[in-house]
Write an enzyme that holds these catalytic residues in place. Structure first.
Site, PDB file in Angstrom:
ATOM      1  N   LYS A   1      -5.377  50.155  -2.694  1.00 27.13           N
ATOM      2  CA  LYS A   1      -4.821  49.455  -3.319  1.00 27.13           C
ATOM      3  C   LYS A   1      -4.292  49.335  -5.101  1.00 27.13           C
ATOM      4  O   LYS A   1      -4.666  50.000  -5.735  1.00 27.13           O
ATOM      5  CB  LYS A   1      -6.456  47.778  -4.401  1.00 27.13           C
ATOM      6  CG  LYS A   1      -6.226  46.425  -4.257  1.00 27.13           C
ATOM      7  CD  LYS A   1      -6.433  46.150  -4.691  1.00 27.13           C
ATOM      8  CE  LYS A   1      -6.825  44.777  -6.240  1.00 27.13           C
ATOM      9  NZ  LYS A   1      -7.419  43.327  -5.307  1.00 27.13           N
TER      10      LYS A   1
ATOM     11  N   ASP B   1     -13.032  30.414  -7.827  1.00 22.33           N
ATOM     12  CA  ASP B   1     -11.767  30.440  -7.182  1.00 22.33           C
ATOM     13  C   ASP B   1     -11.584  31.379  -5.412  1.00 22.33           C
ATOM     14  O   ASP B   1     -11.243  31.415  -5.508  1.00 22.33           O
ATOM     15  CB  ASP B   1     -10.937  31.242  -7.883  1.00 22.33           C
ATOM     16  CG  ASP B   1      -9.694  31.673  -7.469  1.00 22.33           C
ATOM     17  OD1 ASP B   1      -8.486  29.576  -6.770  1.00 22.33           O
ATOM     18  OD2 ASP B   1      -8.296  32.142  -7.292  1.00 22.33           O
TER      19      ASP B   1
ATOM     20  N   GLY C   1      -2.618  44.683   3.365  1.00 20.22           N
ATOM     21  CA  GLY C   1      -3.031  42.432   3.006  1.00 20.22           C
ATOM     22  C   GLY C   1      -2.305  42.860   1.431  1.00 20.22           C
ATOM     23  O   GLY C   1      -1.766  44.309   1.245  1.00 20.22           O
ATOM     24  N   SER C   2      -2.132  42.335   1.086  1.00 16.68           N
ATOM     25  CA  SER C   2      -1.057  42.630   0.613  1.00 16.68           C
ATOM     26  C   SER C   2      -1.835  40.683  -1.130  1.00 16.68           C
ATOM     27  O   SER C   2      -2.462  39.343  -0.597  1.00 16.68           O
ATOM     28  CB  SER C   2       0.123  41.793  -0.273  1.00 16.68           C
ATOM     29  OG  SER C   2       1.327  41.091   0.941  1.00 16.68           O
ATOM     30  N   GLY C   3      -1.791  40.931  -2.527  1.00 17.27           N
ATOM     31  CA  GLY C   3      -2.292  39.860  -2.272  1.00 17.27           C
ATOM     32  C   GLY C   3      -1.611  39.760  -4.044  1.00 17.27           C
ATOM     33  O   GLY C   3       0.076  40.174  -4.165  1.00 17.27           O
ATOM     34  N   ALA C   4      -2.287  38.924  -4.411  1.00 19.69           N
ATOM     35  CA  ALA C   4      -1.595  39.097  -6.309  1.00 19.69           C
ATOM     36  C   ALA C   4      -1.014  39.900  -7.229  1.00 19.69           C
ATOM     37  O   ALA C   4       0.166  39.951  -8.010  1.00 19.69           O
ATOM     38  CB  ALA C   4      -2.082  37.205  -7.280  1.00 19.69           C
ATOM     39  N   GLN C   5      -1.930  40.855  -6.655  1.00 21.42           N
ATOM     40  CA  GLN C   5      -1.287  42.192  -7.414  1.00 21.42           C
ATOM     41  C   GLN C   5      -1.019  42.978  -7.383  1.00 21.42           C
ATOM     42  O   GLN C   5      -0.641  44.106  -7.690  1.00 21.42           O
ATOM     43  CB  GLN C   5      -3.311  42.519  -8.068  1.00 21.42           C
ATOM     44  CG  GLN C   5      -3.830  41.550  -9.405  1.00 21.42           C
ATOM     45  CD  GLN C   5      -5.163  42.128  -8.919  1.00 21.42           C
ATOM     46  OE1 GLN C   5      -5.755  41.658  -8.040  1.00 21.42           O
ATOM     47  NE2 GLN C   5      -5.505  42.327 -10.341  1.00 21.42           N
ATOM     48  N   GLY C   6      -0.696  43.011  -6.318  1.00 24.31           N
ATOM     49  CA  GLY C   6       0.006  44.469  -5.516  1.00 24.31           C
ATOM     50  C   GLY C   6       0.054  44.691  -3.826  1.00 24.31           C
ATOM     51  O   GLY C   6      -1.380  43.350  -3.222  1.00 24.31           O
TER      52      GLY C   6
HETATM   53  P1  AMP Z   1      -6.186  41.496  -2.629  1.00 23.39           P
HETATM   54  O1  AMP Z   1      -5.041  42.559  -3.350  1.00 23.39           O
HETATM   55  O2  AMP Z   1      -7.288  42.367  -3.107  1.00 23.39           O
HETATM   56  O3  AMP Z   1      -5.820  40.176  -2.940  1.00 23.39           O
HETATM   57  O4  AMP Z   1      -6.187  41.627  -1.182  1.00 23.39           O
HETATM   58  C1  AMP Z   1      -4.997  40.939  -0.326  1.00 23.39           C
HETATM   59  C2  AMP Z   1      -5.791  41.236   0.751  1.00 23.39           C
HETATM   60  O5  AMP Z   1      -5.807  42.263   1.704  1.00 23.39           O
HETATM   61  C3  AMP Z   1      -6.936  40.550   1.157  1.00 23.39           C
HETATM   62  O6  AMP Z   1      -6.603  39.394   1.319  1.00 23.39           O
HETATM   63  C4  AMP Z   1      -7.053  41.709   2.528  1.00 23.39           C
HETATM   64  O7  AMP Z   1      -6.464  40.797   3.232  1.00 23.39           O
HETATM   65  C5  AMP Z   1      -7.020  42.291   2.108  1.00 23.39           C
HETATM   66  N1  AMP Z   1      -7.823  43.336   1.676  1.00 23.39           N
HETATM   67  C6  AMP Z   1      -7.857  43.843   0.379  1.00 23.39           C
HETATM   68  N2  AMP Z   1      -9.255  44.899   0.239  1.00 23.39           N
HETATM   69  C7  AMP Z   1      -9.186  45.047   1.654  1.00 23.39           C
HETATM   70  C8  AMP Z   1     -11.290  45.559   1.628  1.00 23.39           C
HETATM   71  N3  AMP Z   1     -11.871  46.503   0.542  1.00 23.39           N
HETATM   72  N4  AMP Z   1     -11.215  45.559   3.313  1.00 23.39           N
HETATM   73  C9  AMP Z   1      -9.638  44.947   4.237  1.00 23.39           C
HETATM   74  N5  AMP Z   1      -9.270  44.779   3.605  1.00 23.39           N
HETATM   75  C10 AMP Z   1      -8.755  44.408   2.615  1.00 23.39           C
END
Ligand code: AMP
Length: 397
Positions: free
Chosen positions: A56, A152, A34-39
């Site tokens: 992460k 949020d 997965g990826s989000g705003a931070q990485g």
């Molecule tokens: P984040 O950067 O924390 O917003 O995470 C981005 C994406 O990574 C999330 O929407 C999840 O799909 C996946 N993800 C993050 N942390 C976990 C975790 N502990 N277990 C499974 N998937 C995760």
């Protein structure tokens, strides 16, 4: 920062998409999940403990105020909070060896199977839907008890396991959020934010119940309830569906916002039974029909524009649709000890942020060495025996 148990040579690098992960050798078999705003987030195998984990990477978390404030807050709060519905931090490290060299922060967390985004496409029965909602409510109640109001909550920040256990991944908006400035092309999802957030009003704990309402609506109809292109478009969608709010509500708005809101056309709002008709719910038995009525009643109490008339977290936990799961150990867990200093939010220079975040990494290592880490919450097994249908689940991923 080369402590004796993380001596040089304990790291290796692996390419994950466009990013290089330089991690402790104990973390093997990295795969992007997965990826989000931070990485980027990877799954990995912790070869020392023999358990799967999520790793992460936060690239230069101190690079600007938005990133730094968020990374610092996340790290500090993850270290304090210990609740089965909030993701558990297992390890923190940086491969750089000094403050001067410090670049990247890695957070190791328990690994879950998928985010709620995937679950929302599934046809959930009442048992699973109410259990997922119950766990979201327990998680946010716990954050509220520590003075953290999320604001949020969204499906991408909630993760689940196939046994139907659920955890919240983040702590939402900082009290002094600098939300407009982002240096990544990442698009922020705002569909689940409450009217108080959209309209810049004062808020209280039940701001989070709006988001839970939007998530529940999406679980039922499999589409985003208020998919606005921007806040203006989103507000239009809210009033078209729920109707123009009362004059009493409008009078609490800032003058400029009030003028805008009052000049909108008047909408009567849509009936909840038309919005969420019987056929959208499971209806195999008389029991299902009873549950459908309860589900719709709960939705109609969460999706209320005026927070003064919206249900509270406690009331939602006591609602018949949810209360069947009530366990005081989960719903009324003792609040985490977070000092005002830890919750304090100030602006700092990039160099100060760098030092503050680095200090938190060192503190983790020191506490880890001295065996002072929070209790292992490995007692967080699913006590309820059902699970998502595994085939449909894997098909979704
Ligand atoms: P984040 O950067 O924390 O917003 O995470 C981005 C994406 O990574 C999330 O929407 C999840 O799909 C996946 N993800 C993050 N942390 C976990 C975790 N502990 N277990 C499974 N998937 C995760």
């Amino acid at each position: 920062m080369c402590s004796d148990f993380e001596a040089e040579g304990q790291f290796y690098s692996v390419q994950v998409g466009d990013s290089t992960f330089t991690v402790l050798k104990r973390y093997q078999q990295l795969r992007a999940i997965g990826s989000g705003a931070q990485g980027i987030v990877c799954s990995a195998l912790d070869s020392v403990l023999g358990i799967p984990v999520a790793v992460k990477k936060l690239c230069r978390p101190f690079q600007n105020q938005t990133h730094a404030k968020r990374a610092y807050r996340e790290l500090v709060l993850l270290k304090c909070v210990n609740h089965k519905n909030i993701i558990r931090l297992i390890n923190v490290f940086t491969p750089q060896k000094s403050l001067e060299e410090f670049q990247d922060l890695y957070l190791v967390m328990e690994l879950m199977d998928a985010s709620l985004c995937q679950v929302i496409h599934m046809d959930l029965d009442h048992e699973r839907m109410s259990y997922l909602l119950y766990q979201i409510l327990c998680g946010i109640r716990h954050l509220h008890s520590a003075g953290i109001i999320h604001r949020d909550l969204k499906p991408s920040n909630i993760v689940v396991k196939s046994d139907c256990t659920l955890k919240i991944l983040d702590f939402g908006l900082a009290r002094t959020a600098c939300t407009n400035f982002m240096m990544t092309p990442y698009v922020v999802t705002r569909y689940y934010r409450a009217p108080e957030v959209i309209l810049g009003m004062k808020y209280k704990e039940n701001v989070d119940l709006w988001s839970v309402g939007c998530i529940m609506a999406e679980m039922i109809s499999h589409k985003i309830l208020f998919p606005g292109k921007d806040y203006i478009d989103q507000w239009n969608k809210v009033i078209e569906v729920l109707g123009t709010p009362s004059l009493e509500f409008m009078n609490r708005l800032m003058e400029t916002v009030r003028n805008y809101v009052m000049n909108k056309p008047q909408y009567p709002g849509v009936n909840f039974a038309d919005l969420f008709p019987d056929w959208a719910f499971p209806s195999d038995s008389e029991h299902d029909k009873l549950k459908t009525g309860q589900a719709r009643d709960l939705l109609s109490k969460m999706l209320v524009i005026d927070p003064e008339s919206r249900i509270s977290v406690e009331e939602a936990l006591n609602h018949p649709y949810i209360h069947v799961w009530y366990d005081p150990a989960e719903a009324d867990a003792p609040p985490p000890q977070i000092s005002d200093k830890q919750l304090e939010e100030r602006e700092h220079s990039i160099e100060q942020w760098k030092e503050l975040i680095y200090e938190e990494v060192i503190d983790w290592e020191e506490r880890n060495k001295n065996g002072l880490m929070k209790e292992d919450c490995s007692g967080t097994f699913a006590k309820h025996s059902f699970s998502f249908c595994h085939t449909s689940y894997t098909n979704l991923l």
